[in-house]
Design a protein around this motif. Structure first.
Motif, PDB file in Angstrom:
ATOM      1  N   SER A  55     -45.082   3.808 -77.449  1.00 12.76           N
ATOM      2  CA  SER A  55     -46.205   4.094 -78.353  1.00 12.76           C
ATOM      3  C   SER A  55     -47.445   4.387 -77.525  1.00 12.76           C
ATOM      4  CB  SER A  55     -46.461   2.903 -79.286  1.00 12.76           C
ATOM      5  OG  SER A  55     -45.364   2.691 -80.146  1.00 12.76           O
ATOM      6  N   ASN A  75     -46.009   7.518 -81.834  1.00 14.49           N
ATOM      7  CA  ASN A  75     -44.956   6.516 -81.685  1.00 14.49           C
ATOM      8  C   ASN A  75     -43.615   7.241 -81.626  1.00 14.49           C
ATOM      9  OD1 ASN A  75     -46.932   4.373 -82.123  1.00 14.49           O
ATOM     10  ND2 ASN A  75     -46.875   4.997 -84.264  1.00 14.49           N
ATOM     11  N   THR A 159     -49.534  -4.317 -76.485  1.00 16.67           N
ATOM     12  CA  THR A 159     -48.544  -5.131 -77.201  1.00 16.67           C
ATOM     13  C   THR A 159     -48.997  -6.578 -77.327  1.00 16.67           C
ATOM     14  OG1 THR A 159     -47.367  -5.540 -75.117  1.00 16.67           O
ATOM     15  CG2 THR A 159     -46.629  -3.674 -76.454  1.00 16.67           C
ATOM     16  N   GLU A 215     -48.675 -15.636 -83.253  1.00 18.01           N
ATOM     17  CA  GLU A 215     -49.568 -14.746 -84.009  1.00 18.01           C
ATOM     18  C   GLU A 215     -50.816 -15.474 -84.478  1.00 18.01           C
ATOM     19  OE1 GLU A 215     -47.264 -13.082 -87.134  1.00 18.01           O
ATOM     20  OE2 GLU A 215     -46.091 -11.787 -85.808  1.00 18.01           O
ATOM     21  N   ASP A 253     -53.129  -9.494 -86.416  1.00 20.13           N
ATOM     22  CA  ASP A 253     -52.085  -8.494 -86.604  1.00 20.13           C
ATOM     23  C   ASP A 253     -52.422  -7.302 -85.719  1.00 20.13           C
ATOM     24  OD1 ASP A 253     -49.868  -7.120 -87.601  1.00 20.13           O
ATOM     25  OD2 ASP A 253     -51.035  -6.207 -89.209  1.00 20.13           O
ATOM     26  N   GLN A 255     -51.305  -3.672 -84.520  1.00 21.18           N
ATOM     27  CA  GLN A 255     -50.483  -2.518 -84.851  1.00 21.18           C
ATOM     28  C   GLN A 255     -50.991  -1.307 -84.092  1.00 21.18           C
ATOM     29  OE1 GLN A 255     -47.763  -2.548 -86.757  1.00 21.18           O
ATOM     30  NE2 GLN A 255     -47.946  -4.674 -87.470  1.00 21.18           N
ATOM     31  N   GLY A 256     -50.450  -1.088 -82.888  1.00 28.93           N
ATOM     32  CA  GLY A 256     -50.834   0.075 -82.095  1.00 28.93           C
ATOM     33  C   GLY A 256     -52.300   0.051 -81.715  1.00 28.93           C
TER      34      GLY A 256
END
Length: 278
Positions: A55, A75, A159, A215, A253, A255-256
């Motif tokens: 990604s 991605n 990541t 998380e 969270d 996400q990319g």
């Protein structure tokens, strides 16, 4: 006695004949074929793209820095590439062999975008369609055309939170509502590998610490410099609300190119976009 010998001779001939027929049939039988899955797995391994399961986030386009507030992403799957073109999401197919790449014109989920975002999106989509050669140098994906002219560069998407830098796009204000960062102001956050947190609150620099487990995330109260700012209007209240919102963070969270913090009741408290210029 003669009858007994005759019967024995007949049985012996039958046994020899049966054994001979068995040998003949076994030799004529086709060899056992390998399981279908074996060939499928070998074919999949041979056809897997070098870019599969990676990604990326747009860093430069046509030699210019990408817009920090709306990062484009790519991605890559085995033969599909998808992401955010800047404002709209897209999806298409691609093939990559050696250092060559071919990306089909993407399908784009068209929504209205401001002019600046539209300009970058069109340039990014054009770069994808024009790309003929690629290389990865020091963690940077470089797309080039057939003449080896650079079209775009992309950095690997993070990541983990550690060792990353971000720009805030929204925060929970003192009235309990999510608001966007005031136009003309910038809020940043850099998460160190040593649990240190540094950044700019819109007027003052701040320092603090954070802790991540799975998380979950906990941000300690930050120390700031003591400047007073009046431009743009409301920037001091914004800074105070943003720093308070950081302390409410309980989970995150990633996400990319996008990171969000939520409180213990799963309410959004801060949103960020990845800063590729770190």
């Amino acid at each position: 006695m003669n009858a007994f010998r005759s019967i024995s001779r007949t049985l012996s001939l039958l046994i020899v004949g049966t054994l001979f027929l068995t040998v003949i049939l076994s030799c004529a039988a086709p060899a056992t074929e390998p399981a279908a899955g074996d060939d499928d797995n070998d074919a999949a391994a041979d056809s897997a793209s070098p870019l599969a399961a990676t990604s990326w986030i747009l860093h430069t386009i046509e030699g210019q820095d990408a817009l920090p507030i709306a990062p484009a992403t790519a991605n890559f799957g085995d033969n599909i590439v998808q992401g955010v073109a800047t404002c709209n999401t897209y999806s298409t197919t691609y093939s990559a062999t050696g250092d060559t790449i071919n990306i089909a014109p993407p399908t784009i989920n068209a929504i209205f975008c401001p002019a600046a975002l539209t300009q970058q999106e069109l340039a990014f989509v054009s770069a994808l369609e024009t790309a003929a050669v690629y290389e990865i140098v020091d963690g940077v994906l470089i797309l080039r055309d057939e003449a080896s002219n650079e079209l775009a560069t992309l950095v690997a998407a993070p990541t983990t939170v550690s060792d990353t830098a971000w720009r805030a796009t929204g925060y929970l204000n003192s009235k309990g509502g999510m608001v966007t960062v005031i136009e003309g102001s910038v809020i940043t956050a850099a998460f160190g590998t040593d649990d240190s947190l540094t950044g700019f609150g819109g007027c003052n620099d701040y320092t603090g610490t954070y802790r991540v487990e799975g998380e979950t995330i906990k941000v300690a109260p930050a120390a700031t410099t003591k400047k007073a700012c009046s431009d743009p209007s409301g920037v001091m209240d914004q800074e105070s609300d943003y720093l308070a919102a950081l302390e409410l963070a309980a989970t995150f969270d990633l996400q990319g190119a996008r990171l969000e913090f939520r409180d213990g009741e799963n309410k959004q408290v801060v949103t960020f976009v990845y800063d590729t210029r770190q």
